[in-house]
Design an enzyme around this catalytic site. Structure first.
Site, mmCIF file in Angstrom:
data_model
loop_
_atom_site.group_PDB
_atom_site.id
_atom_site.type_symbol
_atom_site.label_atom_id
_atom_site.label_comp_id
_atom_site.label_asym_id
_atom_site.label_seq_id
_atom_site.Cartn_x
_atom_site.Cartn_y
_atom_site.Cartn_z
ATOM 1 N N SER A 1 26.895 26.552 -0.184
ATOM 2 C CA SER A 1 25.736 27.392 0.115
ATOM 3 C C SER A 1 24.882 27.453 -1.135
ATOM 4 O O SER A 1 25.349 27.157 -2.237
ATOM 5 C CB SER A 1 26.213 28.800 0.497
ATOM 6 O OG SER A 1 25.141 29.713 0.533
ATOM 7 N N TYR B 1 31.980 35.916 -0.284
ATOM 8 C CA TYR B 1 31.264 34.732 0.206
ATOM 9 C C TYR B 1 30.799 33.875 -0.972
ATOM 10 O O TYR B 1 31.042 32.665 -1.021
ATOM 11 C CB TYR B 1 30.078 35.168 1.060
ATOM 12 C CG TYR B 1 29.308 34.039 1.690
ATOM 13 C CD1 TYR B 1 29.789 33.397 2.829
ATOM 14 C CD2 TYR B 1 28.086 33.620 1.170
ATOM 15 C CE1 TYR B 1 29.079 32.360 3.423
ATOM 16 C CE2 TYR B 1 27.370 32.599 1.756
ATOM 17 C CZ TYR B 1 27.872 31.969 2.887
ATOM 18 O OH TYR B 1 27.150 30.942 3.459
#
Length: 274
Positions: A140, A155
């Site tokens: 990401s 995350y």
């Protein structure tokens, strides 16, 4: 890897979002696609519309015995896997690290990071022995520059881990003709919030927002991209054996650049300008 030389792609999180978009793009190139997903109903919906190029298998990427079974079934149907796409992921948006439940942290790291390792463990040695294949791991933009927005510390930690794992794997597999790329999407319209909730994830939502909103409820420094746009860049990155595939990340560059400037300054402070 030239996609013309590939016949079979195995994609986790393949029944929706980025995984499905890339699967469709690869199928259009003539590949057979195994979509692995924890959501059996979503798999059935895809298979009902996509034809014989697709097959599905229910897989929780945390389940190593499940990986072995899924691999055996996939290769019995479509032959050896040429392209592994470790894409399944969940998140816990809206919580600062100090406020996260430990079980939420553990769950996200287990899916987003250990799940990637489990896929590599299942397929990479075979690719190395055949001297053929490509592995694409989804990180990401939050795995390159942890943003100030509270997107969930677990995350970002997991996605940074995917980058480190993949960079090392790329060096290890390069002499054997196997490529490794790291996909770092910016904010993209997917079902990650809903999928996260199915696995017990939690979302601290601002007033007036619901978990059905897409993208997830947190602010972003860049534009929201589409899965179709992302898929085009993914296919190009695979063919070029790109180490990093960045999508819709224009607004993230100041954050990434600031991080790199700080690292460079730390080195300069230790070693001087030499």
């Amino acid at each position: 890897m030239e996609l013309a030389q590939a016949k079979h792609a195995f994609i986790t999180g393949g029944a929706s979002g980025i995984g499905l978009g890339v699967g469709k793009a690869l199928a259009a190139k003539g590949l057979r696609i195994t979509i692995a997903d924890i959501d059996g109903a979503a798999i059935d919906a895809v298979l009902a519309t996509e034809g014989e190029a697709f097959r599905g298998v229910v897989l929780d990427v945390r389940d190593r015995a499940g990986w072995a079974k899924a691999k055996a079934e996939a290769e019995a149907a479509f032959g050896p896997v040429d392209l592994l796409f470790n894409n399944a992921g969940i998140a816990s948006f809206g919580y600062e690290i100090a406020d996260m439940a430990p079980e939420a942290f553990d769950r996200i790291v287990a899916v987003d990071l250990t799940g990637v390792f489990n896929g590599v463990s299942a397929f990479a040695a075979d690719m190395r022995a055949r001297r053929h294949g490509h592995i694409l791991n989804t990180s990401s933009m939050a795995g390159i520059c942890a943003p100030s927005q509270a997107i969930g510390g677990s995350y970002a930690a997991a996605k940074f881990g995917v980058v480190g794992l993949s960079e090392t794997l790329r060096v290890e597999l390069a002499p054997h003709g196997v490529g490794v790329s790291i996909l770092c999407p910016g904010q993209t319209t997917t079902g990650i919030a809903q999928n996260s909730m199915k696995l017990g994830g939690d979302m601290r939502l601002p007033p007036g927002r619901s978990v059905s909103d897409s993208p997830p409820a947190h602010s972003s420094p860049c534009e929201v991209g589409t899965v179709d746009e992302l898929a085009e860049r993914v296919l190009s990155g695979i063919e070029g054996n790109a180490p990093y595939i960045i999508t819709h990340g224009r607004g993230w560059w100041p954050l990434a650049h600031a991080r790199h400037v700080a690292i460079e300054a730390a080195f300069d402070g230790m070693y001087g300008d030499a």
